[in-house]
Design a protein around this motif. Structure first.
Motif, PDB file in Angstrom:
ATOM      1  N   GLN A  30      -9.237  -6.615  -5.392  1.00 30.53           N
ATOM      2  CA  GLN A  30      -9.774  -5.335  -4.900  1.00 30.53           C
ATOM      3  C   GLN A  30     -11.178  -5.509  -4.330  1.00 30.53           C
ATOM      4  O   GLN A  30     -11.517  -4.952  -3.282  1.00 30.53           O
ATOM      5  CB  GLN A  30      -9.800  -4.305  -6.033  1.00 30.53           C
ATOM      6  N   GLU A  31     -11.998  -6.289  -5.018  1.00 32.83           N
ATOM      7  CA  GLU A  31     -13.362  -6.544  -4.534  1.00 32.83           C
ATOM      8  C   GLU A  31     -13.332  -7.290  -3.195  1.00 32.83           C
ATOM      9  O   GLU A  31     -14.092  -6.979  -2.283  1.00 32.83           O
ATOM     10  CB  GLU A  31     -14.142  -7.366  -5.567  1.00 32.83           C
ATOM     11  N   LYS A  40       0.851  -1.184   0.000  1.00 33.95           N
ATOM     12  CA  LYS A  40       0.000   0.000   0.000  1.00 33.95           C
ATOM     13  C   LYS A  40       0.884   1.229   0.000  1.00 33.95           C
ATOM     14  O   LYS A  40       1.685   1.435   0.917  1.00 33.95           O
ATOM     15  CB  LYS A  40      -0.919   0.009   1.221  1.00 33.95           C
ATOM     16  N   TYR A  84     -10.934  -7.286  -1.007  1.00 38.23           N
ATOM     17  CA  TYR A  84     -10.425  -6.363   0.016  1.00 38.23           C
ATOM     18  C   TYR A  84     -11.542  -5.440   0.515  1.00 38.23           C
ATOM     19  O   TYR A  84     -11.724  -5.258   1.723  1.00 38.23           O
ATOM     20  CB  TYR A  84      -9.269  -5.551  -0.553  1.00 38.23           C
ATOM     21  N   LYS A  85     -12.288  -4.861  -0.397  1.00 38.77           N
ATOM     22  CA  LYS A  85     -13.370  -3.944  -0.006  1.00 38.77           C
ATOM     23  C   LYS A  85     -14.427  -4.674   0.822  1.00 38.77           C
ATOM     24  O   LYS A  85     -14.948  -4.125   1.803  1.00 38.77           O
ATOM     25  CB  LYS A  85     -14.005  -3.328  -1.256  1.00 38.77           C
ATOM     26  N   ALA A  86     -14.743  -5.910   0.444  1.00 38.16           N
ATOM     27  CA  ALA A  86     -15.734  -6.689   1.197  1.00 38.16           C
ATOM     28  C   ALA A  86     -15.220  -7.005   2.598  1.00 38.16           C
ATOM     29  O   ALA A  86     -15.981  -6.962   3.575  1.00 38.16           O
ATOM     30  CB  ALA A  86     -16.053  -7.981   0.441  1.00 38.16           C
ATOM     31  N   ASP A  87     -13.931  -7.312   2.715  1.00 38.41           N
ATOM     32  CA  ASP A  87     -13.364  -7.616   4.022  1.00 38.41           C
ATOM     33  C   ASP A  87     -13.377  -6.385   4.919  1.00 38.41           C
ATOM     34  O   ASP A  87     -13.698  -6.471   6.115  1.00 38.41           O
ATOM     35  CB  ASP A  87     -11.934  -8.130   3.864  1.00 38.41           C
ATOM     36  N   VAL A  88     -13.025  -5.241   4.375  1.00 40.14           N
ATOM     37  CA  VAL A  88     -13.040  -4.003   5.161  1.00 40.14           C
ATOM     38  C   VAL A  88     -14.459  -3.681   5.614  1.00 40.14           C
ATOM     39  O   VAL A  88     -14.687  -3.284   6.762  1.00 40.14           O
ATOM     40  CB  VAL A  88     -12.458  -2.832   4.344  1.00 40.14           C
ATOM     41  N   ALA A  89     -15.424  -3.880   4.715  1.00 35.48           N
ATOM     42  CA  ALA A  89     -16.820  -3.603   5.074  1.00 35.48           C
ATOM     43  C   ALA A  89     -17.300  -4.516   6.189  1.00 35.48           C
ATOM     44  O   ALA A  89     -18.062  -4.097   7.074  1.00 35.48           O
ATOM     45  CB  ALA A  89     -17.710  -3.766   3.838  1.00 35.48           C
ATOM     46  N   ASN A 100      -2.784   5.913  -0.952  1.00 29.50           N
ATOM     47  CA  ASN A 100      -4.111   5.296  -0.979  1.00 29.50           C
ATOM     48  C   ASN A 100      -4.224   4.198  -2.029  1.00 29.50           C
ATOM     49  O   ASN A 100      -5.296   3.647  -2.242  1.00 29.50           O
ATOM     50  CB  ASN A 100      -5.184   6.372  -1.243  1.00 29.50           C
ATOM     51  N   GLU A 119     -10.644  -2.201   9.010  1.00 26.08           N
ATOM     52  CA  GLU A 119      -9.290  -2.218   8.463  1.00 26.08           C
ATOM     53  C   GLU A 119      -8.275  -2.137   9.593  1.00 26.08           C
ATOM     54  O   GLU A 119      -8.489  -1.475  10.594  1.00 26.08           O
ATOM     55  CB  GLU A 119      -9.112  -1.043   7.509  1.00 26.08           C
ATOM     56  N   TYR A 147      -5.045  -6.463   4.399  1.00 26.83           N
ATOM     57  CA  TYR A 147      -4.877  -6.761   2.978  1.00 26.83           C
ATOM     58  C   TYR A 147      -3.809  -7.828   2.735  1.00 26.83           C
ATOM     59  O   TYR A 147      -3.697  -8.367   1.630  1.00 26.83           O
ATOM     60  CB  TYR A 147      -4.572  -5.495   2.170  1.00 26.83           C
TER      61      TYR A 147
END
Length: 572
Positions: free
Chosen positions: A559-560, A269, A562-567, A272, A571, A496
């Motif tokens: 990426q998808e 990372k 990662y976003k689902a895990d954060v949601a 951003n 994070e 991540y």
């Protein structure tokens, strides 16, 4: 060596593989959550039964099913101490026969285990346990500091990621770092390791190798030296093992210096944005540098074809001046068996990653996952809940030396401090030591079940960095790994780094092809005859990533995920 080099490294190709034991720390389990009321009732009943048993004078006892194959002796000296002294619990172990997941499914389908089971953290195990409706939810026991201070000391961030959508926690976590903000770095070994005697003969100092230019100057001078048999030294070498992985191979020590991150899921990372290893322009720059050295005969010309034993033999005979990669591949016995400078192996020394022009921060070659590595599940039918909770409250006491206490008993019994607490230690019982270090699993089982994984660890003190050694050279290995852990290539894991690929997705499907391409093209890039051939090979590598491994689709799916895990879990 525990929590070691093997436990610690995850691959970029493995970025594309299902990794048991590293992820899934916070997934929801709707099936398990729907059984909460019945589980709580069973928990209360079990506790009452255990309390009644204790009141009747029977000793606290329970059966612990181990989710791995082991040689069991339930009258071992350490278990006897647990039973008769502290914590006053008789722990009867049962080992798994054959494949753990097969054994788990069979067990669940035939009524389940009696009391408690411990498994390496694994999404499949977690899901099977939850669906079975045979385990207790345990969240209330982590909030009882007066009764269970050890359980209450578990870092909240670990527990929070274990909660299902209804707030229930279905296992006791174990084998985690007591301080997630300052984690133990593990057996770090990816480094640049140089022969100090060769440096001295070259008229240089170790500090002169702090830059890439300095390294090149040294390699040219090393090429002029001879080994004991009169052969010219090999300036640089590393092991191109066909069984290595994208996150655990010797070239990564060079990539690290060039600022490329290779560990975790092979994703760094930056600001951003996320940068994947193969997309980092410094990945190409690192192989251009290696190709330059190869063409100048500063890298062993046989590096691509040498097998592990041949590589080790060259180091043992003193042929190599500088190695890049894991110093375990060099073979640590080359120095561990020595008491002084009698062989070339004595002179090996790890040095910081050399500074590369334009690189402000070295890359990450190892992510340290402080999160729990094991889970303890408790059966709803157990009548020994108090015994189970008391035992794990003891094993999870937040003391730096607790893993040693659980593995070998308390200080002063079979081992003790040489100088001071949290300093050097040694075995003080010769019979215990003889059985413990015999190499015979049956003899070792007589003294300890070696259940360090029921405890936790701490960066303030790690036993296998501080044990008494028979040879002076043996102290070099822990000193090397401790030094490498502070050179900038090791960091604590972020979410991540620990993502689990979508079942049946592109990420999972093309993982093998990514790894095939990496191994196919690393040799071609290294051995390119000139700049033009290197450029054409690089372009072919990029084209193959896209055509054969669906690289763009894989990154989009990552990426998808990662976003689902954060949601779902936040994070970190």
């Amino acid at each position: 060596m525990r929590n070691s080099k093997g436990t610690v490294a995850l691959s970029l190709a493995a970025m594309l593989a299902v990794l048991a034991g590293c992820s899934g720390n916070g997934g929801n389990n709707a099936n398990a959550g729907s059984e909460a009321a019945g589980t709580q009732s069973a928990s209360t009943s079990a506790s009452a039964s255990a309390s009644a048993s204790q009141a009747s004078g029977d000793p606290l006892a329970f059966k612990l099913w181990l989710g791995w194959t082991a040689t069991i002796n339930n009258d071992s000296l350490v278990q006897k101490y647990w039973r008769e002294k502290e914590p006053g619990v008789d722990v009867k172990l049962e080992a798994t026969q054959g494949d753990a997941l097969t054994a788990l499914n069979l067990n669940i389908n035939t009524g389940g285990f009696d009391d408690a089971a411990i498994f390496s953290r694994n999404d499949t195990v977690k899901s099977a346990m939850g669906r079975s409706n045979q385990i207790m939810s345990l969240e209330q026991y982590f909030d009882m500091p007066d009764k269970y201070p050890g359980l209450a000391s578990i870092p909240k961030q670990y527990l929070d990621r274990m909660k299902d959508k209804d707030g229930h926690i279905w296992s006791i976590p174990a084998w985690f770092d007591q301080n997630p903000n300052d984690p133990w770095p593990g057996w770090s070994s990816l480094a640049w390791t140089v022969r100090t005697d060769v440096v001295e003969k070259a008229g240089m100092k170790l500090e002169d190798l702090s830059t890439l230019d300095g390294v090149e100057t040294f390699l040219k001078k090393a090429a002029e030296q001879k080994d004991a048999s009169g052969k010219a030294l090999l300036p640089m070498s590393f092991l191109m093992d066909t069984n290595d992985t994208a996150s655990w191979n010797d070239e990564n020590a060079i990539l690290t210096a060039f600022g490329v991150s290779t560990s975790g899921k092979g994703v760094a990372k930056k600001g951003n944005d996320f940068v994947f290893t193969f997309d980092d322009p410094q990945y190409k720059a690192a192989y251009q540098w290696m190709n330059k050295l190869y063409r100048e005969k500063l890298i062993d010309p046989e590096v691509v074809t040498d097998k592990k034993e041949r590589y080790k033999e060259k180091n043992k005979s003193g042929r190599v001046a500088l190695n890049v990669g894991s110093f375990f591949n060099i073979d640590t016995t080359l120095w561990e068996t020595l008491d002084g400078p009698t062989e070339p192996g004595w002179y090996y020394q790890v040095i910081p990653f050399p500074k590369v022009p334009g690189v402000d921060q070295v890359g990450t070659n190892q992510v340290v996952n402080p999160y729990p590595g094991y889970d303890v599940y408790i059966s709803k039918k157990s009548k020994n809940l108090d015994a189970i909770l008391k035992f794990f409250d003891y094993t999870l006491a937040p003391k730096p030396e607790q893993q040693q206490v659980i593995n070998e008993g308390p200080a002063g019994l079979y081992w003790d401090w040489i100088d001071q607490p949290l300093g050097k230690w040694k075995y003080i019982d010769d019979n215990y030591k003889a059985d413990r270090n015999s190499g015979d699993v049956a003899r070792k089982a007589k003294v300890t079940p070696e259940l360090y994984m029921t405890s936790s660890y701490n960066n303030k003190w790690y036993p296998w960095w501080n044990s008494e050694v028979d040879k002076a050279g043996a102290a070099k290995t822990p000193a090397f790994t401790e030094a490498v852990g502070k050179m900038g290539g090791v960091r604590a894991a972020h979410n991540y780094d620990l993502l689990t690929p979508k079942e049946g997705g592109t990420w999972e499907k093309y993982a093998p092809e990514i790894e095939n391409l990496r191994k196919e093209y690393r040799a071609k890039l290294l051995m390119a005859k000139d700049d033009g051939q290197f450029e054409s090979t690089w372009k072919a590598f990029q084209d193959a990533l896209e055509k054969r491994a669906h690289w763009s689709e894989m990154k989009a799916e990552w990426q998808e995920t990662y976003k689902a895990d954060v949601a779902a879990n936040g994070e970190f």
